[in-house]
Structure formats: C-alpha cells, structure tokens
Enzyme design. Sequence first.
Site, PDB file in Angstrom:
ATOM      1  N   HIS A  70      -4.028  -8.241   0.992  1.00 55.61           N
ATOM      2  CA  HIS A  70      -2.963  -6.631   0.486  1.00 55.61           C
ATOM      3  C   HIS A  70      -1.406  -7.752  -0.501  1.00 55.61           C
ATOM      4  O   HIS A  70      -1.291  -7.531  -1.606  1.00 55.61           O
ATOM      5  CB  HIS A  70      -2.873  -6.225   1.435  1.00 55.61           C
ATOM      6  CG  HIS A  70      -4.013  -4.718   1.089  1.00 55.61           C
ATOM      7  ND1 HIS A  70      -4.476  -4.049   0.005  1.00 55.61           N
ATOM      8  CD2 HIS A  70      -4.384  -4.541   2.040  1.00 55.61           C
ATOM      9  CE1 HIS A  70      -5.199  -3.463   0.549  1.00 55.61           C
ATOM     10  NE2 HIS A  70      -5.315  -3.466   1.516  1.00 55.61           N
ATOM     11  N   GLN A  84       1.135  -1.148   0.144  1.00 54.92           N
ATOM     12  CA  GLN A  84       0.291  -0.167  -0.404  1.00 54.92           C
ATOM     13  C   GLN A  84       0.960   1.857   0.067  1.00 54.92           C
ATOM     14  O   GLN A  84       0.064   2.415  -0.348  1.00 54.92           O
ATOM     15  CB  GLN A  84      -1.557   0.049   0.880  1.00 54.92           C
ATOM     16  CG  GLN A  84      -2.114  -1.008   1.349  1.00 54.92           C
ATOM     17  CD  GLN A  84      -3.118  -0.747   2.529  1.00 54.92           C
ATOM     18  OE1 GLN A  84      -2.214  -1.697   3.361  1.00 54.92           O
ATOM     19  NE2 GLN A  84      -4.154  -0.178   2.401  1.00 54.92           N
ATOM     20  N   CYS A 135     -10.802   0.453   3.553  1.00 57.99           N
ATOM     21  CA  CYS A 135      -9.582  -0.279   3.321  1.00 57.99           C
ATOM     22  C   CYS A 135      -8.588   1.765   3.138  1.00 57.99           C
ATOM     23  O   CYS A 135      -9.267   3.151   1.981  1.00 57.99           O
ATOM     24  CB  CYS A 135      -9.000  -0.476   2.302  1.00 57.99           C
ATOM     25  SG  CYS A 135      -7.817  -0.711   1.332  1.00 57.99           S
TER      26      CYS A 135
END
Length: 171
Positions: A140, A51, A94
């Site tokens: 993820h 991320q 998220c």
Amino acid sequence: MTIKPLIILPDPLLRQVSAPIETVNAELLKLADDMLETMYDAPGIGLAAIQIGVPKQMLVIDVSREDEEKNPQVFINPQIVKSSDELSVYEEGCLSIPDYYAEVERPATIGVKYVGRDGKEHMLEADGLLATCLQHEIDHLNGVLFIDHISRLKREMVIKKFTKLAKGKAV
C-alpha cells in the site's frame, strides 16, 4: 481516538506512493492510534496510512486471534530487507476493497526494518500471517494493491465492479 473514513477503490489516492516520515512526534502517534481504532472498527488486521488518506509511510497491524489479547503494532518507514525463496499462499482481503478476497502468493518469511513508536529503528523477522500482512500493507505504501498480484482478467473485473459502485454513489 478517532475512527477515520476509509479510502475505497477506485480512488486514485490508493495508487499514490507514500512519503517517508521524518520525525516521530505526538501528532504522528495520535495518527497511529486513530489508525488502530479504525482498523479494529472495520474490522481488519492491517491498515496503511494511505487508506485513510494520509500519504505517509506508516502502517498498523494486529494479527492476534479473537481469543487472544490484542497485540497492536506500529511500523514507521517499513522496508523489506530480505525475503525467502519459499512462498506461501493466503487468501487476502483489503479494507479498501470491501468483500473481495483472492489467494495471493508471497514470500513465506521476510525481514523488515522499521521505526517503532519509540522513534528507534527495529528489525523484525516475520512468517505466516504476519509476513503476509506486512507485505500487503507495505505494498500500500508503494501504491500497490493485493489485486495487482492476481490475474489481469480478475483484477480488471474487480476494478470495473468498484468503479461502477463508486459512480452509483456519486449520483
């Protein structure tokens, strides 16, 4: 510690499968600290390395409440090794899909094998919010987003919305 920019949907990097980490060293621990700083700043309760654009199998979590002492946790190469048949539903969000929330059903309890900051292998039994957060973040690392667990119609609407927003920013 440095706050890193977050990768936002529809960035294709979010669909990349992260590589296992070979060694725990000072550089990796600095990355973990940067990830925690970024997560707290966002604010969020979990963050996977992908991320922030780093395709490595590491995630950070802190599910402590605001009135509790912080409890930052680092998981390197985490793997779910067992999960319950019993399911639970949490409303998930998220940091890479800002301001969108949906109810997601996942196993209520899980067992996770991982390497800690100390470079040693650990085993953790998790339930409740921690179990949900771990499953979300481990997804993820495998290029899976929480919206992949909702209906196709809702997912397509979310992707369309974020693609449109991204195009607007690119202009």
